[in-house]
Scaffold this active site. Structure first.
Site, PDB file in Angstrom:
ATOM      1  N   CYS A   1       0.731  -0.842   0.258  1.00  0.00           N
ATOM      2  CA  CYS A   1      -0.018   0.185  -0.316  1.00  0.00           C
ATOM      3  C   CYS A   1       1.234   1.307  -0.053  1.00  0.00           C
ATOM      4  O   CYS A   1       1.401   1.572  -0.725  1.00  0.00           O
ATOM      5  CB  CYS A   1      -0.838   0.028   1.473  1.00  0.00           C
ATOM      6  SG  CYS A   1      -2.538   0.924   0.707  1.00  0.00           S
TER       7      CYS A   1
ATOM      8  N   HIS B   1      -4.069  -5.330   1.300  1.00  0.00           N
ATOM      9  CA  HIS B   1      -3.335  -5.290   1.759  1.00  0.00           C
ATOM     10  C   HIS B   1      -3.760  -6.423   3.489  1.00  0.00           C
ATOM     11  O   HIS B   1      -4.518  -7.807   2.321  1.00  0.00           O
ATOM     12  CB  HIS B   1      -3.913  -4.609   3.790  1.00  0.00           C
ATOM     13  CG  HIS B   1      -3.670  -3.467   3.563  1.00  0.00           C
ATOM     14  ND1 HIS B   1      -2.508  -3.012   3.980  1.00  0.00           N
ATOM     15  CD2 HIS B   1      -4.677  -2.219   3.272  1.00  0.00           C
ATOM     16  CE1 HIS B   1      -2.421  -1.520   4.189  1.00  0.00           C
ATOM     17  NE2 HIS B   1      -2.977  -0.793   3.651  1.00  0.00           N
TER      18      HIS B   1
END
Length: 475
Positions: free
Chosen positions: A328, A415
């Site tokens: 991310c 994630h």
């Protein structure tokens, strides 16, 4: 109406999250419908469900209780953005930014909304395990303290008060807390001395003193445990030196400021041949087989810090020699440019590391929830599931992308991928092959977590403590 039991701390990091998780596990195994609840959490470790964002800690407690994580388990989540500012997440959805100096007004505004959620879950479950936040007796914060004092007082919740003997001053911790809060003293059902080291008989007199002075039973003298899952305090994880164990596979996590969602990496910590460290030491990066750039809540400041420390140049020198993996915000940092024209995170334009060719644009709406992709990594070419929490969108070759790899520099917006046993094993076996180590079969992380908690619950001290709590009629 279901019952509730609260786990309150005399200060931060006394073991509330872990003991609440054990309670969820214990009572769920007794056949009760258990619901973990933390009214307000301040954390940069969030899980995104179909409902929105919630703290990982309550998701973890839900999973060990056999429940699906729900944003109602953590109705109010504060995510620090910068000094004295935090993003407000209520029931999974962003509701603006809490600026400096507005904390009291904020708590008054959310008190009834949060309490309404607790009323709902009490009506729907056999037992609600409530976790407090920080220390119970923060006198300057009592007014409107919706996670501790106000919650206990309003709902008349029975609570266990936990002290940490490992850090010293446990008598002052426990007796002082009760002395400062006489108006809720009757709600305390007993005391816990946690993280005890040594022979039990050494604290026999201490136990008598605590009971006599407080008028409360010492329900548990609980031994220090090496079992650590999903620890939320990043500062306690950072190691400023290099690797220290004989485990052959070394993985370094770059611990820059505004580090977020580092719990993505928790499954790696529990692989038997892996030493995972969070570090700011360039020598540790050079010793590692892989360097992971985790999420960041402010990529511009994280990038500036990398440059100031000379670590940006270190990473560029390691490209092609080590596996560099961005998650991310870490994926964004690996790219060429980051632009935030609306000021959603940092405002302006920042040059990235340039180790991957993509560019990132920050814009509304915030994306959060489950996410699927088919990354083309050296060790994984196929479907992969995780979740996303981001304003950033990354583009390469005229298309928006979720993952990208060039050589052994790779990144993704997903994630939670290391909780996928197959993906984690493929990644680690790729590293093992680079080091000339034999591949290993998958290890089931979720089963390992449950098994570790069950072994703790089998310990005589812990089983005696929960047996003492088992008579719910007294609550």
């Amino acid at each position: 109406m279901g019952r509730a039991l609260a786990f309150m701390g005399s200060m931060s990091s006394v073991g509330k999250t872990f003991l609440a998780a054990l309670a969820c596990r214990w009572f769920a195994k007794k056949g009760l419908r258990v619901f973990p609840f933390k009214a307000q959490n301040m954390s940069l470790n969030a899980l995104a469900t179909e409902e929105g964002e919630m703290a990982w800690a309550q998701a973890y407690q839900a999973l060990v209780a056999g429940r699906k994580p729900s944003v109602r388990m953590n109705p109010l989540l504060l995510k620090p953005l910068a000094e004295h500012q935090a993003e407000i997440i209520f029931l999974g959805n962003p509701e603006g930014v809490l600026p400096a100096g507005r904390f009291r007004e904020f708590r008054r505004a959310y008190r009834q909304r949060v309490f309404a959620v607790l009323e709902e879950v009490l009506a729907e479950n056999d037992l609600v395990i409530v976790e407090g936040a920080g220390g119970l007796a923060e006198l300057n914060l009592l007014e409107g303290d919706l996670a501790n004092y106000e919650l206990l007082r309003t709902f008349r919740l029975p609570f266990v008060l936990i002290g940490d003997i490992d850090r010293g001053g446990v008598f002052a911790q426990l007796l002082g807390t009760l002395e400062l809060l006489p108006e809720i003293r009757d709600l305390c059902v007993g005391l816990v001395v946690n993280k005890f080291r040594g022979a039990v008989e050494l604290f026999e007199e201490g136990g008598r003193i605590l009971s006599a002075r407080s008028g409360k039973p010492l329900l548990g003298l609980l031994p220090y445990q090496e079992v650590h899952f999903l620890e939320e305090d990043s500062a306690s994880l950072v190691r400023f030196s290099g690797f220290v164990t004989e485990r052959p596979l070394k993985v370094a996590v770059l611990a820059y400021p505004y580090l977020s969602n580092f719990l993505d990496l928790d499954p790696l910590r529990h692989e038997e041949d892996v030493e995972l460290i969070f570090t700011q030491d360039p020598r540790a990066l050079e010793e590692a087989e892989a360097v992971i750039l985790p999420g960041s809540r402010n990529v511009a400041r994280s990038m500036a810090w990398l440059r100031e420390r000379g670590l940006a140049e270190t990473l560029k020198k390691l490209a092609g020699k080590k596996v560099l993996f961005g998650l991310c915000g870490g994926f964004q940092l690996l790219g060429r440019t980051l632009r935030d024209p609306e000021g959603l995170e940092f405002g302006g334009e920042v040059e990235g590391l340039g180790l991957l060719p993509h560019e990132t644009l920050f814009r509304r709406p915030k994306r959060r929830g489950p996410l699927q992709d088919r990354p083309d990594f050296p060790f994984w070419k196929g479907p992969l599931s995780g979740f996303e929490i981001r304003y950033g969108r990354s583009f390469w070759a005229g298309e928006e992308i979720l993952s990208l790899a060039q050589g052994e520099v790779l990144g993704t917006y997903l994630h939670g991928v290391f909780f996928d046993d197959a993906f984690r094993t493929a990644f680690l076996n790729f590293l093992r092959e680079r080091r000339g180590l034999a591949p290993q079969p998958p290890q089931a992380y979720q089963e390992k977590v449950a098994g570790a908690l069950d072994r703790v619950l089998e310990h005589p001290a812990f089983s005696a403590f929960f047996e003492a709590l088992g008579d719910l009629d007294k609550f």
